[in-house]
Design an enzyme around this catalytic site. Structure first.
Site, PDB file in Angstrom:
ATOM      1  N   LYS A   1       0.843  -1.206   0.000  1.00 32.39           N
ATOM      2  CA  LYS A   1       0.000   0.000   0.000  1.00 32.39           C
ATOM      3  C   LYS A   1       0.877   1.254   0.000  1.00 32.39           C
ATOM      4  O   LYS A   1       2.074   1.172   0.279  1.00 32.39           O
ATOM      5  CB  LYS A   1      -0.918  -0.023   1.223  1.00 32.39           C
ATOM      6  CG  LYS A   1      -0.183   0.051   2.555  1.00 32.39           C
ATOM      7  CD  LYS A   1      -1.114  -0.217   3.727  1.00 32.39           C
ATOM      8  CE  LYS A   1      -0.350  -0.215   5.045  1.00 32.39           C
ATOM      9  NZ  LYS A   1      -1.184  -0.635   6.174  1.00 32.39           N
TER      10      LYS A   1
ATOM     11  N   ARG B   1     -10.854  -0.345  13.651  1.00 35.46           N
ATOM     12  CA  ARG B   1     -11.044   0.341  12.367  1.00 35.46           C
ATOM     13  C   ARG B   1     -12.151  -0.297  11.550  1.00 35.46           C
ATOM     14  O   ARG B   1     -12.983   0.381  10.969  1.00 35.46           O
ATOM     15  CB  ARG B   1      -9.751   0.335  11.539  1.00 35.46           C
ATOM     16  CG  ARG B   1      -8.632   1.144  12.136  1.00 35.46           C
ATOM     17  CD  ARG B   1      -7.502   1.373  11.161  1.00 35.46           C
ATOM     18  NE  ARG B   1      -6.903   0.144  10.650  1.00 35.46           N
ATOM     19  CZ  ARG B   1      -5.713   0.094  10.071  1.00 35.46           C
ATOM     20  NH1 ARG B   1      -5.008   1.197   9.904  1.00 35.46           N
ATOM     21  NH2 ARG B   1      -5.214  -1.050   9.637  1.00 35.46           N
TER      22      ARG B   1
ATOM     23  N   TYR C   1      15.117  31.498   4.849  1.00 35.28           N
ATOM     24  CA  TYR C   1      13.968  32.214   5.419  1.00 35.28           C
ATOM     25  C   TYR C   1      14.113  32.385   6.923  1.00 35.28           C
ATOM     26  O   TYR C   1      14.548  31.465   7.624  1.00 35.28           O
ATOM     27  CB  TYR C   1      12.679  31.432   5.152  1.00 35.28           C
ATOM     28  CG  TYR C   1      12.266  31.405   3.710  1.00 35.28           C
ATOM     29  CD1 TYR C   1      11.986  32.577   3.011  1.00 35.28           C
ATOM     30  CD2 TYR C   1      12.133  30.194   3.035  1.00 35.28           C
ATOM     31  CE1 TYR C   1      11.602  32.536   1.684  1.00 35.28           C
ATOM     32  CE2 TYR C   1      11.741  30.142   1.716  1.00 35.28           C
ATOM     33  CZ  TYR C   1      11.484  31.325   1.036  1.00 35.28           C
ATOM     34  OH  TYR C   1      11.104  31.283  -0.273  1.00 35.28           O
TER      35      TYR C   1
ATOM     36  N   MET D   1      11.034  25.055   0.142  1.00 37.35           N
ATOM     37  CA  MET D   1      10.226  24.127  -0.638  1.00 37.35           C
ATOM     38  C   MET D   1      11.083  23.254  -1.552  1.00 37.35           C
ATOM     39  O   MET D   1      10.824  22.071  -1.717  1.00 37.35           O
ATOM     40  CB  MET D   1       9.191  24.905  -1.460  1.00 37.35           C
ATOM     41  CG  MET D   1       8.097  24.035  -2.034  1.00 37.35           C
ATOM     42  SD  MET D   1       6.883  24.946  -3.000  1.00 37.35           S
ATOM     43  CE  MET D   1       6.008  25.872  -1.760  1.00 37.35           C
TER      44      MET D   1
HETATM   45  C1  LIG Z   1      -0.491  -1.605   6.925  1.00 34.76           C
HETATM   46  C2  LIG Z   1      -1.040  -2.894   7.324  1.00 34.76           C
HETATM   47  C3  LIG Z   1      -0.204  -4.025   7.466  1.00 34.76           C
HETATM   48  C4  LIG Z   1       1.303  -3.949   7.383  1.00 34.76           C
HETATM   49  O1  LIG Z   1       1.824  -3.535   8.615  1.00 34.76           O
HETATM   50  P1  LIG Z   1       3.393  -3.587   8.923  1.00 34.76           P
HETATM   51  O2  LIG Z   1       3.482  -3.305  10.366  1.00 34.76           O
HETATM   52  O3  LIG Z   1       4.042  -2.519   8.088  1.00 34.76           O
HETATM   53  O4  LIG Z   1       3.875  -4.934   8.574  1.00 34.76           O
HETATM   54  C5  LIG Z   1      -0.795  -5.235   7.741  1.00 34.76           C
HETATM   55  N1  LIG Z   1      -2.142  -5.343   7.882  1.00 34.76           N
HETATM   56  C6  LIG Z   1      -2.964  -4.284   7.779  1.00 34.76           C
HETATM   57  C7  LIG Z   1      -4.429  -4.478   7.955  1.00 34.76           C
HETATM   58  C8  LIG Z   1      -2.452  -3.031   7.515  1.00 34.76           C
HETATM   59  O5  LIG Z   1      -3.273  -1.979   7.426  1.00 34.76           O
END
Ligand SMILES: *Cc1c(COP(=O)(O)O)cnc(C)c1O
Length: 374
Positions: A43, A142, A271, A318
């Protein structure tokens, strides 16, 4: 070396991604955890490393299961990975109205409630079948079924529907990288109790994120692990628990000196004129700034030039930053902001600690203005 997006390196600032390190880390964490299978978490553009390149490199060592957060991330993989035999799990809560898109791209959503499944059914054709993973909320809060009864209900619903196939059941740990494991153990117990009660086969279950695979692999079912951080070679914990195995950092951030000048005593730079030379000071200008994801609060952070530590001085702007130089170096000299320079290293953990955040954030905010070189 290959540059992404067919981008020219017109500005000498780049991310260097070590795909071999990611492959080695994948093998090492599987071996350490005693896992048969991995769902590689790619992700957020593979935590900034480039989702397509990372997925291809993990495919090459036999991994076929990948997880992203959003439908767009899933589509990106489906469209760019030529092999079609990969599973793409969507970890986040998805808008049920997108079910036609999810079906079109053969994505596998995580689901946690019957309402979602019922609404999805209304958007499906007679012969549509959607693979789903049942999310079990044992304490992350969640998404997912929140008690024994709901786990059973969702499982029964899927079993009785011709529209869904259950290809996984999982939970996510909130404190797997914490010194105190009481909350972790509660989550484990709930998952075991609820899934056993619902007669869910163990092979379908995946629990371990990186922290869990590193520090709790003996306490849970690790047939399948679901890891991100370990692949990219950093310690996910804050504060850090000691790493039980050596992982290789996969990313380096490099730039080159663009200009240098000698500051006279009393002269200031950048700055706010926050840095004033107390003695004659040589400084170099580097073509990188907070718009690349090099956080503004990294003012004062160390960098590496020719194997020696120097320091960011004056405000980060920036597009440009300034560093001290103890001796003259020519324009074009490589500067390491993250990664190795000879024996010396600036780790993503060092940057995260300095910026009072976690490595995940440091990596995922590196913007698309930075070319990734593999
Ligand atoms: C992001 C995520 C992971 C990966 O977590 P790590 O600690 O980086 O291995 C695994 N499961 C879910 C549901 C996540 O959201």
């Amino acid at each position: 070396m290959k540059v992404n997006n067919s981008k020219q390196l017109t500005r000498p600032t780049w991310l260097q991604v070590d795909l071999a390190a990611i492959q080695n880390n994948a093998k090492a964490i599987m071996k350490h955890a005693g896992a048969q299978k991995m769902i590689a978490v790619v992700k957020a553009n593979a935590y900034g490393h480039g989702a397509v390149a990372v997925t291809n490199s993990l495919y090459a060592i036999g991994i076929r299961d990948f997880a992203v957060a959003t439908i767009d991330e899933g589509i990106e993989l489906r469209q760019n990975i030529t092999q079609q035999d990969i599973n793409i799990l969507l970890l986040g809560v998805q808008d049920v109205a997108q079910v036609p898109v999810i079906l079109q791209y053969h994505l596998t959503p995580a689901i946690g409630d019957i309402q979602w499944l019922m609404k999805a059914t209304q958007l499906m054709a007679m012969d549509d079948v959607l693979n789903v993973h049942l999310a079990v909320d044992t304490g992350m809060g969640r998404m997912g079924a929140r008690n024994e009864h709901d786990v059973q209900m969702v499982k029964d619903f899927i079993d009785q529907s011709s529209h869904f196939a259950l290809s996984g059941v999982f939970t996510h740990f909130a404190t797997a990288d914490d010194h105190n494991d009481a909350y972790y153990q509660q989550q484990v117990q709930k998952f075991q109790l609820w899934t056993t009660h619902a007669q869910i086969p163990e092979e379908l279950c995946h629990l371990a994120n990186t922290g869990s695979a590193l520090w709790h692999h003996n306490e849970i079912n690790t047939h399948t692990i679901r890891v991100g951080s370990a692949l990219y070679g950093f310690n996910p914990g804050t504060p850090h628990l000691e790493m039980p195995l050596q992982l290789q950092p996969a990313m380096a951030l490099k730039t080159k000196i663009g200009a240098t000048h000698q500051m006279a005593v009393g002269e200031s730079i950048s700055y706010g004129a926050t840095y004033t030379a107390q003695q004659p000071q040589l400084v170099a200008t580097l073509p990188i700034g907070y718009a690349d994801g090099y956080l503004r609060r990294l003012q004062g952070m160390k960098v590496l030039v020719d194997g020696h530590f120097e320091k960011v001085v004056g405000r980060i702007t920036m597009d440009q930053i300034l560093i001290t130089l103890k001796q003259p170096y020519p324009v074009g000299t490589i500067v390491t902001l993250m990664g190795y320079d000879g024996e010396q290293q600036i780790s993503v953990e060092d940057i995260a600690n300095y910026a009072k955040t976690i490595p995940h954030e440091v990596l995922t905010i590196l913007t698309s203005r930075l070319p990734r070189i593999y």
